[in-house]
Each structure stands twice: as C-alpha cells, then as structure tokens.
Write an enzyme that holds these catalytic residues in place. Structure first.
Site, short mmCIF file in Angstrom:
data_model
loop_
_atom_site.label_atom_id
_atom_site.label_comp_id
_atom_site.label_asym_id
_atom_site.label_seq_id
_atom_site.Cartn_x
_atom_site.Cartn_y
_atom_site.Cartn_z
N CYS A 66 -5.70 -3.38 2.37
CA CYS A 66 -5.21 -3.34 4.39
C CYS A 66 -6.58 -3.73 4.71
O CYS A 66 -7.15 -4.79 5.00
CB CYS A 66 -4.28 -2.38 4.22
SG CYS A 66 -3.68 -2.53 5.44
N GLU A 122 0.55 -0.90 -0.06
CA GLU A 122 -0.22 -0.35 -0.07
C GLU A 122 0.96 1.51 -0.41
O GLU A 122 2.10 1.42 0.53
CB GLU A 122 -1.13 0.22 1.54
CG GLU A 122 -1.99 0.86 1.53
CD GLU A 122 -3.04 1.02 2.73
OE1 GLU A 122 -2.05 0.41 3.63
OE2 GLU A 122 -3.13 2.09 3.04
N LYS A 135 -9.14 2.99 -2.01
CA LYS A 135 -9.61 2.85 -0.54
C LYS A 135 -10.89 2.88 0.13
O LYS A 135 -11.33 3.60 0.54
CB LYS A 135 -8.58 2.14 0.79
CG LYS A 135 -9.16 1.34 1.47
CD LYS A 135 -7.16 1.63 2.85
CE LYS A 135 -7.07 1.33 3.93
NZ LYS A 135 -6.33 1.21 4.72
#
Lengths: 267, 267
Positions: B134, B31, B101
């Site tokens: 994540c 990330e 995200k």
C-alpha cells in the site's frame, strides 16, 4: 522553429511578455527552445549553438527585469568542446542557475554530453525553484533530490514526441509521471512542452502544472498550442503532511534503510 | 470483515480457488485481509492477530499446492511483542518470503511497528515477484529497489480509503502512482485493493494491473467489488529498453551521481 535562432529568440521574448501580461510570475519555456530539437547532425547542432542559442539567456534576463518575473527555459550551449542540453533560471538581476540535462533521450545521445552536476534549486522572490529537463522526470531520484533540497516547484522544460511507447499507454503516461512526482513529494511541478511538427517529429504539447495533491491545475493537456497559467500557493509545498492524517510525505521516508538498500545494490 | 478471522480465512480460500479457476497463476489478496483494517484499538488488533491472522499463510500454501499457483496476501502478525503489518508470498512448497510494511499509514502508526527489512524479491516458477504494501508505493525508493533487485512484477496488497486528499485530485492519483512505478521501472505492478465499507471507512476498490508502458491491463478501476485478471508477459519486464529508442530505463540511471546527491542531502 528548427534552425532560426534569431527568430526563435524574438518569439520567446514575445511569449514571455504575453505570459507576464496574463499575470504569470514564473514563466517556463520548452527544452531547446532557441535552436529547435530535431537536428540533422552534430554539425548542425554545433552551428546553431554557435549562432547564439545560449545568448538567449541575456534576452530572458532583460525581459525578466522589464516584467519583474522569473524565467526558465532550455537551450543548447557549449563549453568550447562539447555541447550540452541546458536550462537556466533567471530573474531581472541576472542568471540564477544553469543546469545540464543529466539523462539524455535517444538522438540527444549523439549530439550532447550528459551533465554531471546535481539539478539545482534556487531561491527566488516567488519561492524555491527546482530545475530538471524532460526525460529527467522519468527518474524519481531527480525529483526527490529537488524536493529534498527544498523546491516549492519543480520546473521542467520539455519536448515530448508523439509515438514513443509511453504515449500509446492508455492516457498519457508523461502527464502521470509529472503528477506523481508532484504528489509523492508534495510540490508543484510545471512542465512546458512544445506543440507542432518539426522535420517529421510531432510534439504533443502536454504542458501542465500539477499541484501537491497530484491534481492538474491550469488548463488540462490537449493537442494544441496553448498557454497554461495557474495560481500556485507555495505554502502548500512547504507543508509535507498528507491532509487529515498523521503522515508526512518527506518525514515518513526511511533514508537510513534506503542507504542500506543502495549499498546492497552496489555490491 | 473486521473481526472474523476464521470467516475471512474461509472467504480467502474461496477467492483463491475462484481466481485459479479463472486462470490466474499469481494471485494477490488485499492488505490485512485476514483481520480487517479499521481496528478499534491496539487491544483489538492484538486479539485478532492472536486469533490466527498469520496462520492464514498455511491456508494459502495449501491452496497454492492444490491449484499450482503463487499467492500473495497481507495479514497482521506478531513477534510475541510488537504487531506488524505483514505480507507473504507462498507457493505450494511453502512460504517464499514475508515482509513487514516499511511505511505505515495514519492509524497504523498506533497499532503496528514499522518493518526494518528490505522489501523482498523472490524467484517463482512464474517469474521474480517483488513485494511491498500500500503506502510503500508512494515511496519511489521502494519500487526502484524492487526493480533493481530483478522483480518482474511488483505486487502490493492494499487498502485504499476514500476521502484522503489524493482521492480528490482529479482522477485517482493512487492509480497513477502504480502506473508510473511500472513505467519508470519497466515492470508490471499488481495492486489488490479492498472494496466496501468497514466501520465508516469506505474502501474504493482500486485494484489494477499496470504493464511496463504504464498502461492498465485487465479491468479498469471502478467502484465495485471485482476480480482483475491479465496476461502478463514477463519478458517485457526483463527488457528495460524504451521501445524504438537508444534508451534503457535502468541503464540510463546515474547511480554514482545519486550517491553524491544522497551524501549532500545527509550532510
């Protein structure tokens, strides 16, 4: 033991007393603990159900009243036609909730009808208890639903056979499934499993209690008959914040997006 | 390294070449790997984004063309106004998908806007690649969505800091979260994490590849910089049956019930 409903009911009463004597306030028994699990046939399952499997709930209410505890356990029951793989939550006042297993595992498909009702969450003097059964834990939709309905602890009467593929996957994936359900929902999860052999099926005894961090409290899993006891502070289940962060496991969800995704999957 | 976008882009090119040399066909980077993660301020994040963070995608396309591989990695990007924590899937032909995200972690909330688009699944010559980032992994709604959309493998560029509560929970709960997402969806999950220190934040390096049984393939996690490589037979992701049973991890779902539950939660 498979086939001895009266004997199992006696053993379960003794197990509840022993657990209460050791300080347990919420006592969880395995899946189908009154009949056993490895039925030879639908006919046998029906006969054992008719032999008083579901009447064990009355025993549990009596024991719960004597010891001032909450008891959860699994049993076979019938509506007069179909058989269901059920579980109940009781306290000394009586039955608080019953549940019919929604996701049936393997040979259960030939014996039981699946349930169509949502897994329940009930208020008890100890806290809010959410209920599902064994393979239900492998559907995160179930544990999420219970958490969203306010469960402080998700209890899962379980019978875990050795030898399914998940068992061979590094360390025990079933333990991880329970720990992760606890962690992503920030609730406690209590799994009561069986141990021993039954008609060639080996039960691995992976009972455990996972806390909202996904840590295993009480005894670690191991291949022996055991009694798992843990102090569970349900205030931890009611605070969904990830410690030390600006995050919250439940408030951070994006339910409006999930509903859009669901619609696109359904179309 | 935080702040050196050009240097990071060079290191990432080298990492892709090294991975391809060792036989990787699908290469996952962490990330925000072009900028670093621990920004001092929104101002710094914006400056680093403007310094070519998202242009790294062009590098990855060039490297993917040279080595005939698929590359996935995370980077900061802007739409001219807001910043987003993004990831892209590319092959030698160009950009296959980008993603913003959806679930932002802690200090990201002060830097980035959350994405509002579904996490993507794209067809590649290797198989169907699903993408999230994540903390998204801690929402089973995300991984389920990717599996239902046909992902053979879910890839998750990640930066896992030590010291959050989940890290202290027995063994590493983040590893279990990835393993369980793999197992309950019967897909592969590939997490590429960072290792090392950055402005006082310690990255734990818990990269891993989990198979559809929830087993960790490739190297086990450990606290060092490492390269994780595994053979992943995606035919295993396309057979959702639990081996040796009458069950199927996806077909056993009860979506009509889940929709009812969702409605009752929304009301």
């Amino acid at each position: 033991m498979i086939g001895d409903v009266d004997g199992n009911r006696r053993l379960l009463r003794l197990a509840i007393r022993k657990a209460a004597d050791e300080g347990a306030r919420l006592i969880v028994l395995p899946e189908l603990c009154t009949t056993g699990y490895v039925f030879e046939s639908l006919r046998e399952a029906r006969a054992l159900t008719d032999a008083g499997s579901a009447d064990a709930v009355t025993d549990w209410v009596e024991e719960a009243a004597l010891a001032d505890v909450v008891v959860v356990g699994g049993f076979a029951a019938t509506d007069g036609t179909a058989l269901y793989n059920c579980a109940a939550i009781v306290d000394g006042s009586g039955l608080l909730a019953t549940y019919r297993k929604t996701h049936l595992w393997n040979r259960e498909l030939a014996i039981f009808e699946p349930g169509d009702e949502a897994p329940p969450v009930v208020s008890t003097p100890l806290g809010a208890v959410g209920l599902c059964i064994c393979y239900d834990l492998f559907f995160p939709e179930v544990t999420r639903k219970l958490a969203l309905d306010g469960a402080d602890v998700i209890v899962a009467p379980t019978n875990s056979p050795a030898g399914r593929s998940a068992e061979t996957a590094g360390d025990n994936i079933g333990v991880s499934v329970a720990r992760v359900a606890a962690n992503v929902n920030r609730v406690f999860v209590a799994v009561c499993d069986r141990y021993g052999d039954e008609r060639g099926t080996r039960w691995v005894g992976r009972s455990l209690i996972a806390d909202p961090d996904g840590a295993i409290v009480g005894l670690p899993p191991g291949n022996r008959e055991k009694f798992v006891l843990a102090d569970c502070d349900f205030r931890r289940s009611r605070d969904k914040r990830w410690p030390g962060t600006a995050n919250d496991a439940i408030a951070d969800r994006r339910p409006e997006l999930y509903r859009q995704w669901e619609t696109s999957n359904a179309s």
